[in-house]
Design an enzyme around this catalytic site. Structure first.
Site, mmCIF file in Angstrom:
data_model
loop_
_atom_site.group_PDB
_atom_site.id
_atom_site.type_symbol
_atom_site.label_atom_id
_atom_site.label_comp_id
_atom_site.label_asym_id
_atom_site.label_seq_id
_atom_site.Cartn_x
_atom_site.Cartn_y
_atom_site.Cartn_z
ATOM 1 N N CYS A 145 -2.280 2.318 7.818
ATOM 2 C CA CYS A 145 -1.362 1.336 7.247
ATOM 3 C C CYS A 145 -1.854 -0.097 7.347
ATOM 4 O O CYS A 145 -2.268 -0.555 8.398
ATOM 5 C CB CYS A 145 -0.045 1.515 7.991
ATOM 6 S SG CYS A 145 1.088 0.198 7.826
ATOM 7 N N GLY A 200 5.866 -2.527 6.740
ATOM 8 C CA GLY A 200 7.262 -2.959 6.828
ATOM 9 C C GLY A 200 8.089 -2.126 7.775
ATOM 10 O O GLY A 200 7.675 -1.053 8.216
ATOM 11 N N CYS A 241 4.273 -6.030 16.119
ATOM 12 C CA CYS A 241 3.617 -5.081 17.042
ATOM 13 C C CYS A 241 2.147 -5.488 17.205
ATOM 14 O O CYS A 241 1.450 -5.740 16.214
ATOM 15 C CB CYS A 241 3.741 -3.657 16.519
ATOM 16 S SG CYS A 241 5.445 -3.104 16.374
ATOM 17 N N CYS A 299 -0.831 -3.650 15.291
ATOM 18 C CA CYS A 299 -0.639 -3.363 13.870
ATOM 19 C C CYS A 299 -1.378 -4.353 12.971
ATOM 20 O O CYS A 299 -1.380 -5.562 13.244
ATOM 21 C CB CYS A 299 0.858 -3.401 13.564
ATOM 22 S SG CYS A 299 1.225 -3.123 11.835
ATOM 23 N N GLU A 331 0.812 -1.218 0.000
ATOM 24 C CA GLU A 331 0.000 0.000 0.000
ATOM 25 C C GLU A 331 0.842 1.263 0.000
ATOM 26 O O GLU A 331 1.929 1.295 0.567
ATOM 27 C CB GLU A 331 -0.853 0.027 1.273
ATOM 28 C CG GLU A 331 -1.856 -1.064 1.310
ATOM 29 C CD GLU A 331 -2.579 -1.111 2.650
ATOM 30 O OE1 GLU A 331 -2.704 -0.065 3.320
ATOM 31 O OE2 GLU A 331 -3.020 -2.203 3.013
ATOM 32 N N ASN A 380 -5.397 3.243 15.902
ATOM 33 C CA ASN A 380 -6.423 2.852 14.949
ATOM 34 C C ASN A 380 -6.885 1.453 15.320
ATOM 35 O O ASN A 380 -6.095 0.518 15.242
ATOM 36 C CB ASN A 380 -5.764 2.788 13.567
ATOM 37 C CG ASN A 380 -6.557 3.539 12.569
ATOM 38 O OD1 ASN A 380 -7.686 3.164 12.258
ATOM 39 N ND2 ASN A 380 -5.958 4.610 12.100
ATOM 40 N N CYS A 423 5.738 -7.764 7.541
ATOM 41 C CA CYS A 423 6.667 -7.253 8.544
ATOM 42 C C CYS A 423 6.962 -8.344 9.564
ATOM 43 O O CYS A 423 6.098 -9.169 9.864
ATOM 44 C CB CYS A 423 6.019 -6.046 9.245
ATOM 45 S SG CYS A 423 7.146 -5.186 10.361
ATOM 46 N N SER A 475 9.093 4.834 16.783
ATOM 47 C CA SER A 475 7.776 4.445 17.295
ATOM 48 C C SER A 475 7.958 3.954 18.717
ATOM 49 O O SER A 475 8.429 2.841 18.948
ATOM 50 C CB SER A 475 7.189 3.338 16.414
ATOM 51 O OG SER A 475 7.082 3.802 15.100
ATOM 52 N N LEU A 476 7.584 4.800 19.662
ATOM 53 C CA LEU A 476 7.874 4.495 21.069
ATOM 54 C C LEU A 476 6.689 3.774 21.726
ATOM 55 O O LEU A 476 6.812 2.671 22.203
ATOM 56 C CB LEU A 476 8.191 5.809 21.786
ATOM 57 C CG LEU A 476 9.111 5.724 22.976
ATOM 58 C CD1 LEU A 476 10.436 5.072 22.628
ATOM 59 C CD2 LEU A 476 9.362 7.126 23.540
ATOM 60 N N HIS A 477 5.563 4.440 21.767
ATOM 61 C CA HIS A 477 4.285 3.879 22.218
ATOM 62 C C HIS A 477 4.222 3.510 23.701
ATOM 63 O O HIS A 477 3.136 3.205 24.202
ATOM 64 C CB HIS A 477 3.857 2.669 21.378
ATOM 65 C CG HIS A 477 3.810 2.946 19.897
ATOM 66 N ND1 HIS A 477 3.400 4.146 19.366
ATOM 67 C CD2 HIS A 477 4.148 2.188 18.829
ATOM 68 C CE1 HIS A 477 3.478 4.102 18.051
ATOM 69 N NE2 HIS A 477 3.928 2.929 17.694
HETATM 70 N N1 SAH Z 1 7.955 -0.284 11.088
HETATM 71 C C1 SAH Z 1 8.022 1.129 11.169
HETATM 72 C C2 SAH Z 1 7.188 1.871 10.145
HETATM 73 C C3 SAH Z 1 5.860 1.319 9.776
HETATM 74 S S1 SAH Z 1 4.566 1.489 10.925
HETATM 75 C C4 SAH Z 1 7.678 1.589 12.579
HETATM 76 O O1 SAH Z 1 7.355 0.750 13.414
HETATM 77 O O2 SAH Z 1 7.803 2.775 12.873
HETATM 78 C C5 SAH Z 1 4.215 3.219 10.934
HETATM 79 C C6 SAH Z 1 3.675 3.737 12.238
HETATM 80 O O3 SAH Z 1 2.323 3.310 12.439
HETATM 81 C C7 SAH Z 1 4.439 3.258 13.461
HETATM 82 O O4 SAH Z 1 4.574 4.326 14.378
HETATM 83 C C8 SAH Z 1 3.518 2.197 14.013
HETATM 84 O O5 SAH Z 1 3.780 1.912 15.353
HETATM 85 C C9 SAH Z 1 2.181 2.832 13.753
HETATM 86 N N2 SAH Z 1 1.019 1.948 13.804
HETATM 87 C C10 SAH Z 1 0.906 0.656 13.409
HETATM 88 N N3 SAH Z 1 -0.338 0.212 13.623
HETATM 89 C C11 SAH Z 1 -1.033 1.235 14.164
HETATM 90 C C12 SAH Z 1 -2.362 1.384 14.613
HETATM 91 N N4 SAH Z 1 -3.252 0.380 14.554
HETATM 92 N N5 SAH Z 1 -2.731 2.587 15.119
HETATM 93 C C13 SAH Z 1 -1.845 3.616 15.187
HETATM 94 N N6 SAH Z 1 -0.576 3.535 14.774
HETATM 95 C C14 SAH Z 1 -0.166 2.357 14.286
#
Ligand code: SAH
Length: 361
Positions: free
Chosen positions: A339, A164, A119, A122, A95, A299, A115, A219-221
């Site tokens: 994504c 990815g 996570c 995701c 995508e 999301n 990927c 991407s810390l979270h």
């Molecule tokens: N692998 C890389 C880039 C792709 S993901 C990364 O981890 O940064 C891009 C961003 O979207 C990352 O910050 C990821 O944590 C976030 N992401 C993935 N799924 C998500 C979701 N359901 N809601 C919000 N952010 C999300």
């Protein structure tokens, strides 16, 4: 058969020149071909009329032009966001999202088919990893989204935030960045590129050495190892201390502050206490500079059970603690612009129809 040929769209000018010279042709031919491909966007040797028919045939023997096809294009009704589902030459799909901001047009591109990072929140994680994208497959996501659009509507910024983990496909991503920014081609400034990573520490350190003017986003979270490891398995290998050390190192080497992404998840990472811990950890990372956190309400992805937390409230907690925090505007909600969702739906549909990648090629 294509596999034995060279993927011409992945070659930099000097590499193409070496290939063309090896064919016994003069170097200026390489310049002509590079310009046809990357400036004129002519993706057929037979249409490169400045070349002789015989030379065109030789090029066809030696090279292939890796052209992903647009399988689906969804236009948002609520904003100008467009989402593309590209079908790659082996039948896999990735995508790309084209987003219009007041400062220009940004493309969010994918760097891998699937990927490995797993996570929990995701959409791509449950589908696993299939393969890395080639430099040309990343480039064509941009060229495809630009096709037929006048100059002012062309992509001026890129975020590597699609499907990815870009630092898990390091060499191809670096080659893509060299290609997209080379002055003989698309000439896009890397200042307008953001690379997002889940936190592959050795690769962050390697990237620091490249001295590229791009923005690195981590991407810390979560700011506690127990919480982050539960959400992001990568944290079990590279825990927060090591990750934030690598961010400090990146800043020292490049002079560029790393930004942080934080998906706000109800009941998981959105308390006042979580904000306090986050601020405490981030404050020392870039001496003399305030850390910056981009908040995005998570999301909700079917099957994950996560719900969006209150991003604006969490933002206030962070600001009170001396951290810059912004809430990211969500675009294209109606077209599954987040994504991985479109590819996931497509795979589910194809599975129901008994289709698998490679069946059409
Ligand atoms: N692998 C890389 C880039 C792709 S993901 C990364 O981890 O940064 C891009 C961003 O979207 C990352 O910050 C990821 O944590 C976030 N992401 C993935 N799924 C998500 C979701 N359901 N809601 C919000 N952010 C999300």
């Amino acid at each position: 058969m294509e596999q034995q040929k060279t993927d011409i769209l992945s070659l930099l000018p000097a590499q193409l020149e070496a290939e063309i010279r090896a064919m016994g042709a003069p170097a200026f031919r390489a310049k002509q071909i590079f310009r046809q491909l990357h400036v004129k966007r002519v993706f057929d040797f037979a249409k490169m009329t400045e070349l002789s028919k015989q030379f065109q045939a030789q090029l066809n023997e030696r090279f292939y032009i890796n052209l992903p096809k647009i399988r689906q294009k969804l236009d948002s009704c609520v904003d100008d966001t467009v989402k593309y589902l590209y079908r790659l030459s082996d039948g896999n799909c990735v995508e790309t999202v084209r987003m219009v901001y007041h400062h220009g047009v940004t493309a969010c591109i994918s760097t891998q088919v699937g990927c490995k990072m797993g996570c929990q929140f995701c959409a791509s994680a449950p589908l696993g990893f299939i393969r890395n994208l080639t430099p040309s497959e990343m480039l064509m996501q941009i060229y495809g989204a630009d096709a037929g659009r006048p100059e002012p509507e062309q992509i001026s910024g890129i975020v590597l935030m699609g499907i990815g983990e870009p630092l898990d496909n390091y060499d191809n991503v670096m080659q893509f960045l060299r290609l997209i920014s080379c002055k003989e081609g698309r000439n896009l400034s890397l200042r307008h590129v953001t690379l997002s990573t889940c936190g592959l520490v050795p690769r962050i350190r390697q990237l620091a050495q490249e001295q590229l003017p791009l923005t690195l986003s981590v991407s810390l979270h979560a700011a506690q190892d127990s919480v982050r490891s539960a959400l992001m398995p990568v944290n079990r290998i590279y825990p927060l201390d090591e990750l934030l050390d690598a961010c400090s190192y990146y800043f020292k080497q490049t002079g560029r502050r790393v930004t942080f992404e934080y998906a706000v998840i109800a009941g998981e990472n959105d308390s006042a206490e979580a904000a306090k811990i986050l601020a405490k950890r981030l404050r020392p990372v870039f001496p003399g500079l305030r850390p910056h956190v981009n908040l995005i309400p998570v999301n909700p992805v079917a099957g994950t059970g996560f719900q969006a937390g209150h991003a604006a409230k969490f933002q206030q907690y962070l600001i009170k603690e001396g951290v810059n925090a912004t809430v990211r505007r969500t675009l294209g909600d109606d077209i599954k612009a987040a994504c991985g969702q479109l590819r996931r739906d497509q795979i589910e549909q194809d599975t129901a129809l008994g289709e698998t990648p490679d069946t059409e090629n």
